[in-house]
Design an enzyme around this catalytic site. Structure first.
Site, PDB file in Angstrom:
ATOM      1  N   LYS A 176       1.900  -3.433 -17.093  1.00  0.00           N
ATOM      2  CA  LYS A 176       2.999  -3.202 -16.144  1.00  0.00           C
ATOM      3  C   LYS A 176       4.322  -3.464 -16.862  1.00  0.00           C
ATOM      4  O   LYS A 176       4.537  -4.546 -17.423  1.00  0.00           O
ATOM      5  CB  LYS A 176       2.819  -4.144 -14.951  1.00  0.00           C
ATOM      6  CG  LYS A 176       3.305  -3.588 -13.643  1.00  0.00           C
ATOM      7  CD  LYS A 176       2.868  -4.490 -12.499  1.00  0.00           C
ATOM      8  CE  LYS A 176       3.480  -4.051 -11.187  1.00  0.00           C
ATOM      9  NZ  LYS A 176       3.227  -5.015 -10.132  1.00  0.00           N
TER      10      LYS A 176
HETATM   11  O1  G3P Z   1       3.724  -5.773  -6.944  1.00  0.00           O
HETATM   12  C1  G3P Z   1       4.979  -5.282  -6.719  1.00  0.00           C
HETATM   13  C2  G3P Z   1       5.414  -5.143  -5.270  1.00  0.00           C
HETATM   14  O2  G3P Z   1       4.372  -4.665  -4.489  1.00  0.00           O
HETATM   15  C3  G3P Z   1       6.133  -6.316  -4.705  1.00  0.00           C
HETATM   16  O3  G3P Z   1       6.260  -6.305  -3.304  1.00  0.00           O
HETATM   17  O4  G3P Z   1       6.736  -7.447  -1.182  1.00  0.00           O
HETATM   18  O5  G3P Z   1       7.529  -8.483  -3.345  1.00  0.00           O
HETATM   19  O6  G3P Z   1       8.617  -6.429  -2.448  1.00  0.00           O
HETATM   20  P1  G3P Z   1       7.332  -7.216  -2.540  1.00  0.00           P
END
Ligand code: G3P
Length: 214
Positions: free
Chosen positions: A83
């Site tokens: 990633k």
């Molecule tokens: O893994 C990356 C992403 O899904 C993060 O989500 O909820 O932290 O904006 P969030």
């Protein structure tokens, strides 16, 4: 459409996997921190547990550092996806890794043109963060059909991995837009399957079945 779980919590992965509809896992440094464990412990366990792709994120911000980290991360298993952040150095690293046949997930994508750049750099997955766009007053889901259209216009094979999913409507809209993957938090997996009419209907069927037993 593939379902990944967005977590570094092994218990959550096991529960989601038991549903029989889990295709992979995405993690990020914040999710690993939330797990309360070391990166090494979490990555080792997840990569052994899951057969599908597991995204592990680099924390370097220069291409050479990212490539060095990628080399280490790939040791966790043959299912590791590297990633990388959607910054110029991340795109450079993406190009280099894709040339070497390494799977990549370009993360922190907030616009269709950023997604176009990642595809041109050979990304295996692009992760548009829909929930975080919603948080700043933009309709996050709007960019998904646009990315789909751009990728289809030019035949890019980069998979659209809808990330920062906050609720079932995001998953519904991602499926309608033709996203390849949604990475879903554990809580949302639970919400997806729930419907009050299913519960009500089942209770009635069980009651009626009981009445016809004797
Ligand atoms: O893994 C990356 C992403 O899904 C993060 O989500 O909820 O932290 O904006 P969030």
């Amino acid at each position: 459409m593939k379902f990944f779980i967005d977590t570094a919590d092994v218990g959550e992965i096991k529960e989601a996997r038991a549903l029989g509809i889990l295709d992979g896992v995405t993690t990020n440094p914040s999710l690993v921190k939330k797990s309360g464990r070391t990166f090494k412990d979490v990555a080792t366990e997840i990569c052994k547990l899951v057969e599908g792709p597991v995204s592990l994120e680099v924390v370097s911000i220069d291409c050479d550092g990212m490539l060095k980290e990628a080399k280490e991360l790939l040791k966790y298993g043959s299912n590791v996806v590297i990633k990388l952040p959607l910054i110029p150095e991340g795109l450079k690293a993406c190009r280099r890794l894709s040339q070497d046949g390494v799977k990549t997930n370009v993360t922190l994508c907030f616009s269709p043109v950023q997604a176009l750049l990642a595809a041109k750099a050979g990304a295996s997955y692009i992760s548009p963060f829909v929930g975080r766009l919603d948080d700043v007053g933009q309709d996050g889901m709007q960019i998904i059909p646009e990315i789909r259209k751009i990728y289809d216009n030019y035949g890019f094979e980069t998979e659209i991995l809808v990330a920062s999913v906050r609720h079932p409507i995001h998953v519904h809209q991602a499926a309608l837009a033709g996203a390849d993957v949604a990475t879903i938090p554990f809580k949302v997996f639970g919400q997806l399957v729930q419907h009050p009419l299913t519960d009500k209907g089942l209770a009635q069927f069980l009651k009626d079945a009981e009445a016809t037993k004797a």
